[in-house]
Write a protein that holds these residues in place. Structure first.
Motif, PDB file in Angstrom:
ATOM      1  N   GLY A   5      -1.070  -2.116  -3.071  1.00 10.81           N
ATOM      2  CA  GLY A   5       0.147  -1.525  -3.066  1.00 10.81           C
ATOM      3  C   GLY A   5       0.147   0.191  -3.550  1.00 10.81           C
ATOM      4  N   ARG A   6       1.314   0.184  -4.292  1.00 17.98           N
ATOM      5  CA  ARG A   6       1.406   1.854  -4.582  1.00 17.98           C
ATOM      6  C   ARG A   6       0.552   2.240  -5.488  1.00 17.98           C
ATOM      7  NH1 ARG A   6       5.843   5.083  -5.554  1.00 17.98           N
ATOM      8  NH2 ARG A   6       6.279   3.845  -7.175  1.00 17.98           N
ATOM      9  N   HIS A   7       0.093   1.487  -6.620  1.00 13.63           N
ATOM     10  CA  HIS A   7      -0.653   2.033  -7.827  1.00 13.63           C
ATOM     11  C   HIS A   7      -1.878   1.180  -7.644  1.00 13.63           C
ATOM     12  CE1 HIS A   7       2.914   4.066  -9.338  1.00 13.63           C
ATOM     13  NE2 HIS A   7       3.810   3.140  -8.804  1.00 13.63           N
TER      14      HIS A   7
ATOM     15  N   SER B 201       7.976  -4.387   0.118  1.00 13.04           N
ATOM     16  CA  SER B 201       8.102  -3.221   1.272  1.00 13.04           C
ATOM     17  C   SER B 201       8.286  -1.949   0.212  1.00 13.04           C
ATOM     18  CB  SER B 201       9.447  -3.394   1.716  1.00 13.04           C
ATOM     19  OG  SER B 201      10.426  -3.364   0.510  1.00 13.04           O
ATOM     20  N   GLY B 202       8.289  -2.107  -1.057  1.00 16.28           N
ATOM     21  CA  GLY B 202       8.326  -0.926  -1.854  1.00 16.28           C
ATOM     22  C   GLY B 202       6.550  -0.780  -2.512  1.00 16.28           C
ATOM     23  N   GLY B 203       5.891  -1.531  -2.146  1.00 17.10           N
ATOM     24  CA  GLY B 203       4.557  -1.559  -2.593  1.00 17.10           C
ATOM     25  C   GLY B 203       4.591  -2.252  -4.153  1.00 17.10           C
ATOM     26  N   LEU B 204       5.409  -3.151  -4.337  1.00 20.01           N
ATOM     27  CA  LEU B 204       5.413  -3.610  -5.712  1.00 20.01           C
ATOM     28  C   LEU B 204       4.458  -4.864  -5.592  1.00 20.01           C
ATOM     29  CD1 LEU B 204       7.610  -2.088  -6.562  1.00 20.01           C
ATOM     30  CD2 LEU B 204       8.889  -4.093  -7.376  1.00 20.01           C
ATOM     31  N   PRO B 205       3.546  -5.034  -6.578  1.00 19.60           N
ATOM     32  CA  PRO B 205       2.788  -6.545  -6.739  1.00 19.60           C
ATOM     33  C   PRO B 205       3.870  -7.564  -7.029  1.00 19.60           C
ATOM     34  CG  PRO B 205       1.890  -4.567  -8.203  1.00 19.60           C
ATOM     35  CD  PRO B 205       3.279  -4.289  -7.689  1.00 19.60           C
TER      36      PRO B 205
END
Lengths: 706, 706
Positions: B301-303, B436-440
């Motif tokens: 994801g994002r992080h 879709s927002g890269g959230l786990p």
């Protein structure tokens, strides 16, 4: 006490249900119970009560509970808190046998709410009516369709009746687990949430479910235990009926307990004590919802117990290794197969690994009969209690259903349990085929082995004729000793502590209390040899901090040591009252333990034993149990500690007096139990253990009164 | 060494692929690569090779690799083992840059297979062609569609290209994880299985993926490490590029290692050494496939990193407590919110619990804006690094998608990570919206916190400027010391050991080797005060078992003690050669440690430190690290032990000489590293630690040569 448990029957198995505060809007809290009772096919009477309605969903609506024309088993009260007391009173007058109160606004809000709650409970008690809640989410009897609940977990009202009785203190957690279980096809017999527990509590329902013929397993979610003894009785009853009890207890860490206080205004208690108490009751404690459902799914199947010796058949060598690793970590054994069996296996499939785990490789996709033959061979082995089969995508993609069915059929023919790990079964066909035979089916091999290890632990607990039985120990030791401790201080001085301990049969070193340097020298001479001097003052329980102790004192140096430590103590605490100086024989031994007891608010007196002296902080080696202990329970407890290894004759060390330690543990535990109304804690540290036959002596003793 | 890693590029990113042994039956092993290359949209050239076919699936089929009209990046060899060598030779002659060999029948079958494998590998090496396998399941480049693999995990050939580079030694495990990940929507950049690793090994692919711009995270499944240094270099490279490395290592227990031996004929090695080595490399080790995929999903994801300070917003108080408990167990913090923030929160929702966890209750189903406001307030706090939101059925049933999207939007605006636990999301709408927002997104709260704890650990490792760097330490200490040890025995006697240790700067007690009772008395007098006498014989390394030691010997009793222990030793081992009796000063100290080193077959010299003397067996308190250590690494290692607490001035104990212990650790580690070709193990037990400034002395020393 058994009839007590039966008194919740009208709550759990009602034939008629009134809904007080029923709403014609079936999406509201007052409407949902009516809707769910319809949808779930409840066959009993449904009686909406609401003075401003004539009819709800085609049923006549009554202006009051008194107007309902027949005696009622259960009233569901859906009213604001300030109107609940009156409704309970009317129910009591109308002869309703039980009431479920969803309403919040009671003890969880503080003192005013608690008063209201107590008022309501005492009305019910006086009338012999049982109450559920307040601040709960009600119940579901999945076999009769009695759905006295609200909330969206029943938005799909198809019930899966099953054999798991589930009791939760939290309505929200209860609802999650309900939907979560349904998603996995796991069925419940009853689903119960207890809320504030003004009258009935988790223990009552556990006791009822212990006798319920449709319930084979009991699951509980706990934030706190209100009546420990009642829970012990109920769980004992469940075990006597052969039903495992699986539990989650939250609030284990300090931070978790703070959060629990904010949530339910209740102290969640000491987690080590809870863990010891749940273990002693034989409650299988799990840490996560996943683990909880894994185990519930397993015990809802054919076998509620399982042995420790595992046979593994796998189509992946790597996964086989992983499962073996995890078996060892989970306390399971993976015995090597007999050579003759391995030879038979290699005749069937020459390149298979056959030691156990048995690796049949992905080739069985083309030769499914090999899998069946191996599975049967494993199940035939006397050295194997349970077989775990690992099947993966390569064999499941096309023929999953066949493998699932075959595994179930072979498991069905065998008296032994077979567990299946089916990795990649997105459509659930393998699970469905295997589960039809009551086989546990997992997706992750590690989670499968963890569940197996947990069930094996509780099985061996249940089968152990010498398993801890705290109820029996407490019954055998029922008397409360008459107040033998006369003291005007909360913390006894060492001399007072020791006098009391000696009267209870707990040995200490030879010693003499003196009040002058000359007497100190005389006492040292009388005790013969090096002695220890300690300033005695109940104002200074921790003498070492004040440096008020002198070690290795001889007859010649005793007088000077006396003056030195008294001076130090006076400097440290000028205001302390000194009771004198204790001259104590120097006790040498081979090992140091700590033995203690303290009173827990929930579970009563608890005993502990572990490595003592400097090791106390270093290794935190403590085993806890509920007091009192008999000899067998004390021996088990000691064996749980690493310190017990210090007593064994290894690496040139001598065999120490383990029996004396066990006797001491029994004495301390009985003392803590018999004096439970006076003694808050006892700490003996160090207890010096000498060679076999030479005993164990409590050199330092500290008793705290309540 | 970096160009080395690049040499596997033709394997991982081929522009043209030949399939040697291609079959026109696309369901067979020889047909599947062709089928998959078509189905996955591979844009490069596909060249089936099979002398008995003219055409396969509309492609021209070539009689030999030499007949293929263009230079080839990769040849997939699907032939029986006995024809592989010839095929590799033809590939080498044709200038093919790399070959994948699926075929089994090599080293895993024993000596004959190993010879065949080496023959094949040496042909490739001579030609500069890289080889993959044999006995592997090939590779997939999910961004180009290069699917040089077989097996049913691609029966659904839709690839999900992603950012996880995955390398597995086992083809079967690789295939499971591939399908398992796809089922959860987790995408890979490359999927690689390495099999017997005749030429290329896991380390090569890790090194390549470290530089690959499409890969953000690397996952590895290990049964054994072949070249530890190469793996260290590769993993170091990945970290330098900011890419976490997550690993599973199987074969941890004795039973697991036995199973591994049956599976791959390779020793899986000592699990404690592996754990220490993987930790020192900064590989995040997980224990199950579930944990592995949980973490892969997160870091895709994002992080890819996260801090330790957690804010929790929950709709269930019970689950909030559970998560806090687990945070503490996982080494995370749940800081209390500032009073002002709590007041703002209570203005928004008066009955919310606001300390942290923040309990907004199921009421937010009706007021979703409250959830958003709370989430934003938590994210604004300087004291919070990451927010975990727990949403359950009650709010997700109708508006799950909205909550998922809102959580993703708020998380997207914030620079901080937001993790979502959505309990009950059977259709996956919440997961999809949030992801879709890269959230786990997790289903089980405990598994969420476990993954968070693991990622936080690896993050703090990665950010630590003083993190262990064994490569640098080994480089700084590169020389091999000239053979200073002259001994004709495998186990040095204590006198020999000590002489060698002293030459390496490792202090011991003052002592003298004597050969008569009279000399013993004289030595005792010279050393002044009580002494210890030990019979010295390399034939009896364990003196205490022979009772060949006398403690507390005075000048007067020294002669008699000499005769006594020599007589005992003769009785114990009449054939032992005695080298004399060591008269040693009696060393007193405050704590006993064990310090040692041994050479591991995979990772080279390993240092260990822990509680010594009688505590060694009692508490198994050992910390391991790869040698050599510098001062900082030694201090860290010591701090990992419980024994380090013994050195601190608590409970009236004095401050001990920690610096001396650290110096000793550094010395032993350098000695073990520099003499790695001669020294198999060093054990100093006990090391007596004295007060600060007074040093630490190795009283007993044992050195074993290779």
């Amino acid at each position: 006490m058994s009839s007590d448990f039966n008194s919740v029957a009208p709550l759990l198995n009602p034939a008629s249900i009134a809904v007080i505060g029923a709403s014609s809007d079936l999406g509201r809290v007052g409407g949902m119970p009516v809707k769910y009772l319809f949808a779930s096919g409840f066959k009993g009477g449904i009686y909406p009560v609401n003075p401003s309605r004539r009819e709800i969903s085609g049923l006549p609506c009554y202006p009051s509970i008194a107007a309902v024309p027949r005696p009622l088993d259960l009233a569901v009260i859906v009213l604001p808190a300030d109107r609940v007391v009156q409704a309970v009173r009317e129910c009591a007058e109308a002869g309703v046998r039980g009431a479920v109160i969803f309403s919040a606004g009671f003890a969880e809000l503080g003192a005013t709410g608690a008063t209201l709650q107590e008022e309501m409970a005492s009305i019910a008690r006086a009338a012999g009516m049982r109450v559920w809640g307040p601040n709960c989410a009600g119940l579901i009897n999945l076999h009769t369709g009695a759905t006295a609940t609200f909330g969206s977990h029943l938005s799909d009202p198809r019930l899966i009746p099953g054999s798991i009785g589930f009791v939760s203190q939290s309505g929200a957690v209860g609802a999650y687990l309900f939907s979560f279980a349904r998603q996995q096809g796991i069925g419940f017999s009853h689903w119960v949430t207890t809320g504030n527990e003004a009258d009935t509590q988790v223990a009552d329902y556990v006791g009822y479910l212990a006798d319920d013929p449709l319930t084979r397993v009991i699951g509980i979610y706990l934030e706190q235990v209100r009546d420990a003894e009642r829970l012990m009785v109920a769980v004992h009853r469940a075990h006597a009926a052969g039903k495992p009890v699986i539990g989650i207890k939250v609030g284990k860490t300090d931070a978790g307990r703070r959060a629990a206080m904010a949530h339910t205004a209740a102290l969640a208690g000491d987690s080590a004590v809870y863990a010891a108490a749940l273990a002693e009751m034989g409650i299988l404690e799990v840490e996560s919802f996943d683990d909880f459902l894994d185990l519930m799914g397993v015990v809802a199947g054919r076998h509620v117990s399982v042995g420790r010796r595992v046979g593994i058949v796998t189509i992946s060598g790597g996964v086989g290794i992983m499962m073996v690793d995890r078996c060892v970590q989970a306390g399971l054994e993976v015995p090597e197969l007999p050579v003759a069996v391995q030879e038979r296996m290699r005749v069937i499939l020459p390149f298979a690994a056959t030691v156990n785990p048995v690796d049949v490789t992905g080739n069985i996709a083309n030769r499914p009969e090999v899998y069946a033959q191996y599975l049967e061979l494993l199940l035939e082995q006397q050295s194997i209690d349970v077989v775990v089969a690992f099947l993966g995508h390569v064999v499941l993609a096309k023929t999953g259903q066949r493998f699932g069915r075959e595994t179930a059929a072979i498991g069905g023919r065998s008296g032994k349990p077979v567990w299946l790990v089916a990795m990649q079964d997105p459509e659930g066909v393998v699970r469905a085929a295997a589960a039809s035979g009551g086989l546990p089916v997992f997706q992750d091999p590690v989670r499968c082995i963890d569940a197996l290890g947990a069930l094996a632990r509780v099985t061996s607990w249940a089968k152990d004729p010498e398993r801890p039985a705290v109820l029996a120990r407490r019954a055998a030791c029922a008397s409360v000793a008459p107040g033998r401790i006369v003291a005007c201080r909360r913390v006894l001085s060492e001399v007072e502590s020791r006098a009391f301990l000696r009267s209870a049969g707990i040995p200490g070193p030879r010693e003499q209390l003196v009040h002058s340097p000359e007497d100190a020298a005389a006492a040292a001479a009388a005790l013969g040899g090096p002695v220890v001097l300690k300033v005695i003052s109940a104002d200074m329980p921790h003498k070492s901090a004040a440096d008020a102790v002198a070690l290795g004192v001889t007859v010649e140096t005793a007088a000077a040591a006396y003056s030195r430590i008294v001076a130090r103590a006076r400097r440290h605490r000028p205001d302390a009252r000194l009771d004198g100086v204790l001259v104590q024989e120097h006790v040498e031994g081979e090992a140091e333990l700590i033995i203690g007891a303290r009173r827990d608010d929930v579970f009563g007196p608890i005993v502990l034993v572990g490595a003592g002296g400097v090791l106390v902080e270093l290794i935190r080696d403590r085993a806890l149990a509920l007091a009192p202990l008999d000899h067998a329970a004390a021996a088990r407890l000691l064996a749980q500690t690493r310190a017990s290894q210090l007593l064994q004759p290894v690496r040139g060390r001598p065999l120490l007096d383990e029996e004396a330690v066990i006797d001491l543990l029994v004495c301390v535990s009985r003392l803590a139990w018999e004096h439970r109304h006076e003694v808050a804690s006892v700490e003996l540290n160090p207890v010096i253990v000498r060679r076999r036959g030479e005993g164990a002596l409590a050199v330092d003793a500290l008793i705290e009164l309540s």
